[in-house]
Design an enzyme around this catalytic site. Structure first.
Site, PDB file in Angstrom:
ATOM      1  N   GLY A   1      85.708 -32.540 117.039  1.00  0.00           N
ATOM      2  CA  GLY A   1      85.772 -31.783 118.279  1.00  0.00           C
ATOM      3  C   GLY A   1      87.194 -31.656 118.746  1.00  0.00           C
ATOM      4  N   PRO A   2      87.450 -30.827 119.739  1.00  0.00           N
ATOM      5  CG  PRO A   2      87.226 -29.570 121.690  1.00  0.00           C
ATOM      6  CD  PRO A   2      86.464 -30.021 120.489  1.00  0.00           C
TER       7      PRO A   2
ATOM      8  N   GLY B   1      90.505 -34.453 123.492  1.00  0.00           N
ATOM      9  CA  GLY B   1      90.007 -34.733 124.830  1.00  0.00           C
ATOM     10  C   GLY B   1      88.514 -34.588 124.978  1.00  0.00           C
TER      11      GLY B   1
ATOM     12  N   GLY C   1      86.292 -36.643 123.913  1.00  0.00           N
ATOM     13  CA  GLY C   1      85.656 -37.947 124.134  1.00  0.00           C
ATOM     14  C   GLY C   1      85.295 -38.675 122.864  1.00  0.00           C
ATOM     15  CE  LYS C   2      88.025 -35.968 118.135  1.00  0.00           C
ATOM     16  NZ  LYS C   2      88.550 -35.208 119.295  1.00  0.00           N
TER      17      LYS C   2
ATOM     18  CD  GLU D   1      91.735 -37.755 114.577  1.00  0.00           C
ATOM     19  OE1 GLU D   1      92.176 -37.416 113.459  1.00  0.00           O
ATOM     20  OE2 GLU D   1      91.199 -36.955 115.351  1.00  0.00           O
TER      21      GLU D   1
END
Length: 558
Positions: free
Chosen positions: A341-342, A344, A346-347, A471
């Site tokens: 997801g983009p 920010g 909440g990942k 990440e």
């Protein structure tokens, strides 16, 4: 206490000696001198022994206080540290606890021995001459008139001083920890200006503190001097009128000088208590915070494999700011699940919730249908290994980092296996000290790829059932990313993989991808399914494809 009690007896011996005739010729006087010598020697032994025992116990107590603070801090939830400065917390453990130690080892023992001395001395003085004793007794209201208001001021001053100390410690710690960023951004002048401002604030508070003692000490000396003169004048008059012996007056003077310091100690005890109260208030605040342990209702939950992790109607907010809403996810055993997801969306917060660094506002995280908060934190977190883009390298050696957090030291074969799987063997073999090489603060002597490989080896040694890749390769160059990705493939085998990533190469082969946007799950499925049914996912993918190839993505019009 015993030494103080013996000190009360000494002036009585001196009185009797002075009132005796032919002091050095009578057997009685020689007997008095011998007894006095014995009393003085015993008193010295008791006093010195008592000082040592109290100091030793004080050092033991300060060790206990610091250990209690550190252990309590380590058990506090991450949300507590989100609002704190690490330098200020370190100041609480080091600086504030020193004031508590001084109160325990110096103030309290001095108060007790002074109280014994004063009470015992006045009891003796009243038996010798009650009229002269009343003159000395006036010191109490005179001292109290000054020390009580000064004590109230000292309490506020101490709180401000300790806060200023912690602020100064925080700035110093932060600037040294981030010294490279300071230099690269030319921020030395700004940092120094902030440091000097805090230093001046501390200086002003110290001057006020010095002023309090500068006022209090001469006042106490003046009161003592007035009393000495009063005792001499009144006592001298009594000797001339033969209503008081020279020996009695001498013992009165000795007693007076003997209790001047204890009386001052008693008078300043109120001020010291206020000072200690101000210093310990912050410590009490920390110890009053609820630890993570309170979120565990059972410590003996056992779950049989295979492990299936589920998230049901999960919501979370930082204060009033909602971050996640109504999240539903499944992590079947030995499957590869991706969360994308983009920025920010909440990942990372979701990962913090899964590992119970935070507690959800509502909803549940379950393992085989058992709520996560039924598990002891140690048991729950042992299920997860995390390889993150953040720097989790500690100061020390490579070995210190590899075994970090392990309950049992790994065997040499296990250690070598982890090093080989993480592709670290060649790198470590080329180091002068091998696995004992010091890595520097936050692993500054290592490259980004080497730090990630050490985290991979850590995760392998932990042998978790769930491997979280947050990440893990996002900050690496192409070569380092390829090496780290190769190392990860070995660690992934036989485990459930939870991946957070922006790069398509790390998620397209996932068994299921959850696309997180605007605080909730927008869609889920494999890569092909999401491309077909979730427009936001298609745009997310398109942004990572070269413009020349962006019109078609795996056969789907973009």
């Amino acid at each position: 206490m015993a030494g103080s009690a013996l000190g009360i007896v000494v002036p009585l011996y001196i009185k009797d000696l002075i009132d005796l005739k032919n002091i050095f010729k009578s057997a009685l006087s020689l007997s008095f001198i011998a007894k006095l010598a014995v009393v003085l020697v015993v008193q010295t032994i008791l006093s010195s022994g008592g000082d040592f025992l109290i100091s030793r116990e004080g050092e033991r107590q300060i060790v206990n206080i610091r250990q209690l603070l550190e252990s309590h801090l380590l058990e506090l939830p991450v949300s507590f540290f989100d609002e704190q400065d690490s330098g200020k917390l370190a100041s609480r453990i080091i600086n504030d606890s020193i004031l508590v130690k001084d109160f325990i080892t110096e103030t309290i023992p001095s108060f007790i021995t002074s109280l014994i001395t004063v009470v015992g001395t006045f009891a003796v003085l009243f038996t010798l001459d009650w009229k002269l004793t009343l003159v000395i007794f006036t010191i109490f209201p005179l001292d109290a008139a000054f020390t009580i208001p000064l004590g109230n001021f000292e309490e506020k001053l101490t709180i401000d001083t300790q806060k200023s100390l912690s602020d100064l410690s925080g700035i110093t710690t932060e600037s040294l920890r981030n010294i490279r960023a300071v230099k690269l951004n030319g921020a030395e002048t700004g940092i120094l200006a902030k440091f000097v401002a805090k230093l001046k604030r501390l200086y002003k508070l110290s001057i006020k503190n010095d002023a309090v003692f500068a006022v209090l000490s001469p006042i106490q000396d003046m009161v003592s001097f007035v009393l000495i003169v009063s005792v001499l004048f009144y006592g001298g008059y009594r000797v001339q009128t033969s209503t008081l012996t020279v020996g009695a007056l001498t013992s009165f003077l000795i007693y007076f000088f003997q209790i001047v310091n204890p009386i001052n100690v008693l008078a300043s005890f109120y001020t010291d208590c206020k000072q200690m109260k101000g210093a310990v208030s912050k410590i009490s605040d920390i110890l009053g915070k609820s630890t993570e342990k309170y979120h565990c209702r059972s410590l003996n939950v056992k779950v049989n494999e295979p492990y299936n992790l589920t998230i049901s109607n999960l919501s979370f907010a930082y204060g009033q700011k909602k971050v996640l809403e109504r999240i539903n996810m499944q992590f079947p055993t030995e499957k590869k699940i991706a969360i994308v997801g983009p920025t920010g969306a909440g990942k990372s917060t979701l990962i913090n919730l899964i590992t119970r660094l935070y507690n959800p506002t509502s909803g549940a995280i379950k393992l085989n249908e058992i709520n996560s908060n039924e598990f002891a934190l140690e048991d729950w977190r042992s299920l997860f290994g995390v390889v993150s883009q953040e720097n989790y390298i500690i100061s020390g050696t490579i070995y210190d980092n590899l075994v970090f957090g392990l309950q049992q030291q790994p065997s040499a074969s296990s250690l070598n296996e982890a090093i080989a799987i993480a592709n670290l063997a060649e790198f470590i073999a080329g180091l002068k000290h091998g696995i004992a090489e010091v890595v520097g603060e936050q692993g500054i002597k290592l490259s980004g790829g080497q730090r990630q490989k050490i985290q991979i080896a850590q995760a392998y040694l932990r042998n978790p059932r769930f491997l979280i890749l947050d990440e893990a390769t996002s900050n690496l160059d192409a070569n380092s990313e390829a090496e780290v990705s190769q190392a990860l493939k070995h660690v992934m085998q036989g485990r459930t993989i939870i991946t957070i990533a922006h790069r398509l190469a790390t998620i397209t082969d996932s068994d299921r991808i959850y696309f997180l946007d605007n605080k909730t799950i927008v869609g889920s499925g494999n890569h092909e399914e999401l491309l077909k049914k979730v427009p936001k996912y298609r745009r997310f993918v398109k942004e990572q494809i070269l413009p020349s190839n962006s019109h078609r993505i795996n056969g789907v019009d973009s």
